[in-house]
Design a protein around this motif. Structure first.
Motif, PDB file in Angstrom:
ATOM      1  N   PHE A  88      40.912  34.137  45.025  1.00 59.44           N
ATOM      2  CA  PHE A  88      40.902  33.778  43.332  1.00 59.44           C
ATOM      3  C   PHE A  88      40.419  35.161  42.418  1.00 59.44           C
ATOM      4  O   PHE A  88      39.848  36.113  42.762  1.00 59.44           O
ATOM      5  CB  PHE A  88      39.489  32.780  43.232  1.00 59.44           C
ATOM      6  N   ASN A  89      41.525  34.801  41.315  1.00 61.98           N
ATOM      7  CA  ASN A  89      41.037  36.022  40.023  1.00 61.98           C
ATOM      8  C   ASN A  89      39.614  35.882  39.472  1.00 61.98           C
ATOM      9  O   ASN A  89      38.509  35.299  39.054  1.00 61.98           O
ATOM     10  CB  ASN A  89      41.953  35.427  38.953  1.00 61.98           C
ATOM     11  N   ARG A  90      39.068  37.396  39.995  1.00 64.82           N
ATOM     12  CA  ARG A  90      37.744  38.112  40.111  1.00 64.82           C
ATOM     13  C   ARG A  90      37.457  37.840  38.596  1.00 64.82           C
ATOM     14  O   ARG A  90      35.856  37.731  38.167  1.00 64.82           O
ATOM     15  CB  ARG A  90      37.556  38.980  40.535  1.00 64.82           C
ATOM     16  N   GLY A  91      38.653  38.111  37.851  1.00 64.64           N
ATOM     17  CA  GLY A  91      38.407  38.308  35.959  1.00 64.64           C
ATOM     18  C   GLY A  91      38.130  37.332  35.795  1.00 64.64           C
ATOM     19  O   GLY A  91      38.265  36.937  34.155  1.00 64.64           O
ATOM     20  N   PHE A  92      38.392  35.821  36.776  1.00 67.26           N
ATOM     21  CA  PHE A  92      38.548  34.174  35.591  1.00 67.26           C
ATOM     22  C   PHE A  92      37.283  33.728  34.600  1.00 67.26           C
ATOM     23  O   PHE A  92      36.182  34.383  35.489  1.00 67.26           O
ATOM     24  CB  PHE A  92      38.126  33.194  36.661  1.00 67.26           C
ATOM     25  N   PRO A  93      37.016  33.317  33.537  1.00 69.00           N
ATOM     26  CA  PRO A  93      36.087  33.230  33.029  1.00 69.00           C
ATOM     27  C   PRO A  93      35.515  31.898  32.919  1.00 69.00           C
ATOM     28  O   PRO A  93      35.636  31.476  32.346  1.00 69.00           O
ATOM     29  CB  PRO A  93      36.987  33.314  31.379  1.00 69.00           C
ATOM     30  N   ALA A  94      34.243  31.731  34.105  1.00 65.44           N
ATOM     31  CA  ALA A  94      34.160  30.234  33.985  1.00 65.44           C
ATOM     32  C   ALA A  94      32.863  30.845  35.089  1.00 65.44           C
ATOM     33  O   ALA A  94      33.081  31.786  35.689  1.00 65.44           O
ATOM     34  CB  ALA A  94      35.302  29.451  35.209  1.00 65.44           C
ATOM     35  N   ASN A 138      28.488  34.604  35.497  1.00 61.57           N
ATOM     36  CA  ASN A 138      29.975  34.622  35.455  1.00 61.57           C
ATOM     37  C   ASN A 138      30.780  34.075  37.179  1.00 61.57           C
ATOM     38  O   ASN A 138      29.872  34.997  38.094  1.00 61.57           O
ATOM     39  CB  ASN A 138      30.718  35.578  35.072  1.00 61.57           C
ATOM     40  N   ILE A 139      31.480  33.203  38.043  1.00 58.99           N
ATOM     41  CA  ILE A 139      32.050  33.320  39.123  1.00 58.99           C
ATOM     42  C   ILE A 139      32.446  34.386  39.941  1.00 58.99           C
ATOM     43  O   ILE A 139      32.341  35.401  40.543  1.00 58.99           O
ATOM     44  CB  ILE A 139      33.075  31.908  39.471  1.00 58.99           C
TER      45      ILE A 139
ATOM     46  N   ARG B  36      47.674  34.496  35.301  1.00 55.94           N
ATOM     47  CA  ARG B  36      48.325  35.621  35.127  1.00 55.94           C
ATOM     48  C   ARG B  36      49.879  35.491  34.323  1.00 55.94           C
ATOM     49  O   ARG B  36      51.311  35.700  35.468  1.00 55.94           O
ATOM     50  CB  ARG B  36      48.891  36.572  36.431  1.00 55.94           C
ATOM     51  N   GLY B 222      31.821  34.708  28.693  1.00 53.02           N
ATOM     52  CA  GLY B 222      30.641  34.403  31.006  1.00 53.02           C
ATOM     53  C   GLY B 222      31.760  33.479  30.670  1.00 53.02           C
ATOM     54  O   GLY B 222      31.918  33.261  31.871  1.00 53.02           O
ATOM     55  N   PHE B 224      34.110  29.287  31.004  1.00 55.31           N
ATOM     56  CA  PHE B 224      35.972  28.867  30.114  1.00 55.31           C
ATOM     57  C   PHE B 224      36.018  28.483  28.343  1.00 55.31           C
ATOM     58  O   PHE B 224      36.806  29.197  27.943  1.00 55.31           O
ATOM     59  CB  PHE B 224      36.058  28.476  30.677  1.00 55.31           C
TER      60      PHE B 224
END
Ligand SMILES: Nc1ncnc2c1ncn2[C@@H]1O[C@H](COP(=O)(O)OP(=O)(O)OP(=O)(O)O)[C@@H](O)[C@H]1O
Ligand SMILES: [Mg+2]
Lengths: 257, 289
Positions: A88-94, A138-139, B36, B222, B224
């Motif tokens: 998955f996208n490491r920068g994902f804000p979750a 953050n995940i 993306r 931090g 969503f």
């Protein structure tokens, strides 16, 4: 109550002209812990994709909870952690919580929002996998092993009856692997969860599972771990090809892949 | 400025348009960026240009279209393109971004041909290219507000599904989330946002409003939820600055909005760096003593 959670009868599958599965028979009984082993490219992930209906077999019969796959709709009975889950996208804000909560979304259905008891469920599951302290993190900022536990939590949060894990211990340190197996055994024993675990870790898997299946295009072995250990040389040399490595290191986990 | 807003209707319209766009553009932007696909905004904006050109051409030659705002044909074009993008994305699973240059090039090509075929328009095409927040008309404001409500409804009603699909499509589909349906709805939302934003920031700068506030917010968010909230805050600051600059200094609103967004992004990055250095220093000192 359904006796069989998953069965494959004479299943065939090929990608174009490359045959991947050739008459595969497999069964997973309720409450059973089944380990699926086999070399790289032997069709393990393909088999799971077929069982989950994301691809269609060329021939053969697949049933989930005693229902033909075509008619099976109750996907919330199954939890699944894909082999590719870590891409998955490491920068994902979750946060870890948000990701784990998304495991409930399918079961909740459209137009239903997360309620208090849903969030409690998320917290409980995080506690079960030992991630309570990191729930707001953050995940992308978890270690590989912690991420894997988060994804297992996501697959468990909706209380499935069958959990399918495709190589969940790749890149996880020895201690975490042990913890991971302890967690699985616990879920399996206390909650009666049926488990299908794909792994290359033959040494470890024989100590934890109820039954082992060894796949390479066909099922080369399907039985209990003791029998597997007794016939191990023969099974592995047939399923994995004649690799001297496998034959030599008999008492350690086989260093395949 | 507050008296001006109370006094002049055009200022009220500009304010409403700015606030609405400043909410929906970054909200949709967050989902685009984490998938993306941020450049889709740019591609769709250019398709909208060809739609606007088609609308202007029709206005000239077909009596029925004389009273029709060319932005509506623009929206029709971008909706079609957006659904086409979704289709291309499915077709090229491993090259999802390939849809963007295809649509972008097609959009500009068609736009240029339509404009040249029309032999130049009597209406200022520059207005669409660069936008001007003070020129939002009375009928346009109703339309922008309607779009705003629709887009917000889509995002609020399908928040769970959009989140799950953006984070991990495979698992989301497996857990029973209707991917095609939700993605289609989201494409429609994106197309609507793009067209509605054109009045405020212009075709060339739409993608700036959609992505820059998100880029700044991702630096500090931090969760969503935070990413959504911060990006809306940044976008509001940018849009209101754009409005003020347009009113007092007669600057182009679109340009100002994007410049302020860039400035906010740089500030956030700077603050973050300074914060990190400070924390390290403090930790170091604590270790020594
Ligand atoms: N999408 C695909 N298209 C074509 N061939 C594929 C595709 N995915 C897998 N294969 C082929 O199918 C065979 C089985 O792949 P599969 O992923 O099921 O193996 P696996 O047992 O899971 O391997 P690993 O242990 O490496 O995960 C491989 O030979 C692979 O080359
Ligand atoms: Mg595999």
């Amino acid at each position: 109550m359904a006796e069989s959670v998953l069965t494959l009868k004479d299943v065939h599958f090929s990608y174009g002209d490359q045959t991947v599965l050739q008459g595969v028979n497999l069964s997973l009984r309720r409450g059973e812990f089944l380990g699926l082993v086999g070399p790289n490219g032997s069709g393990k992930s393909t088999l799971i994709q077929l069982a989950l209906g994301s691809m269609v077999s060329d021939a053969g019969e697949i049933t989930l909870f005693d229902q033909p796959l075509r008619r099976f709709r109750d996907w919330s009975k199954i939890g699944y952690v894909s082999q590719k889950v870590n891409s998955f996208n490491r920068g994902f804000p979750a946060t870890v919580s948000e990701v784990v909560a998304s495991g409930l979304y399918g079961k909740l259905g459209l137009f239903r929002r997360m309620k208090k008891n849903d969030w409690n469920k998320v917290d409980e599951t995080l506690e079960r996998v030992g991630l309570s302290d990191l729930s707001r993190r953050n995940i992308g900022r978890l270690s590989g092993g912690q991420q894997q536990r988060a994804f297992i939590a996501r697959a468990l949060v909706h209380d499935p009856e069958l959990l399918i894990l495709d190589e969940p211990t790749v890149g996880v340190d020895t201690r975490s692997v042990e913890e991971f197996y302890t967690l699985l055994t616990h879920l399996h024993r206390e909650k009666g969860l049926s488990l299908l675990l794909v792994t290359h870790d033959i040494g470890a898997v024989t100590t934890y599972v109820d039954r082992i299946a060894c796949l390479n295009k066909k099922i080369h072995f399907h039985g209990d771990p003791d029998e597997f250990t007794r016939k191990r040389r023969k099974i592995l040399s047939v399923a994995y090809g004649h690799e001297v490595q496998v034959l030599k290191h008999d008492h350690e986990p086989v260093p395949l892949a | 400025m507050i008296e001006m807003i109370a006094q002049y209707e055009f200022m009220q319209r500009a304010l409403i348009a700015g606030v609405v766009i400043g909410v929906i553009a970054p909200v949709v932007g967050v989902f685009l960026v984490v998938r993306r696909l941020s450049l889709i905004a740019d591609a769709l904006a250019h398709v909208t240009l060809s739609g606007v050109a088609a609308g202007l051409l029709l206005q000239k030659h077909v009596p029925f279209f004389q009273g029709v705002n060319p932005l509506y044909t623009g929206m029709g074009f971008s909706l079609t393109a957006s659904i086409f993008v979704e289709h291309l994305r499915r077709l090229y699973r491993s090259y999802q971004e390939l849809a963007i240059p295809v649509i972008l090039a097609g959009g500009i090509g068609l736009g240029v041909v339509l404009i040249s075929a029309a032999d130049g328009f009597n209406v200022d095409v520059a207005g669409y290219l660069f936008g001007s927040i003070l020129a939002v008309g009375a009928s346009e404001i109703r339309w922008i507000v309607t779009v705003g409500v629709l887009v917000l409804m889509i995002v609020i009603l399908f928040y769970k599904e959009l989140f799950a699909l953006s984070f991990d499509e495979e698992s989301a589909v497996f857990s029973g989330i209707p991917r095609r349906w939700i993605n289609l709805l989201f494409s429609v939302a994106v197309a609507m946002v793009i067209t509605a934003s054109i009045r405020v920031v212009g075709i060339l700068l739409v993608s700036g409003l959609v992505t820059l506030p998100v880029a700044a917010s991702l630096q500090i968010a931090g969760s969503f939820r935070q990413a959504l909230i911060y990006s809306v805050l940044f976008a509001q600051v940018a849009v209101l600055s754009g409005l003020a600059a347009a009113f007092y200094l007669d600057w182009a609103s679109g340009g100002t909005i994007v410049l302020v967004s860039v400035f906010l992004l740089l500030t956030v990055m700077g603050c973050k760096r300074i914060g990190r250095v400070w924390r390290k220093r403090l930790a170091h000192r604590a270790q020594i003593s």
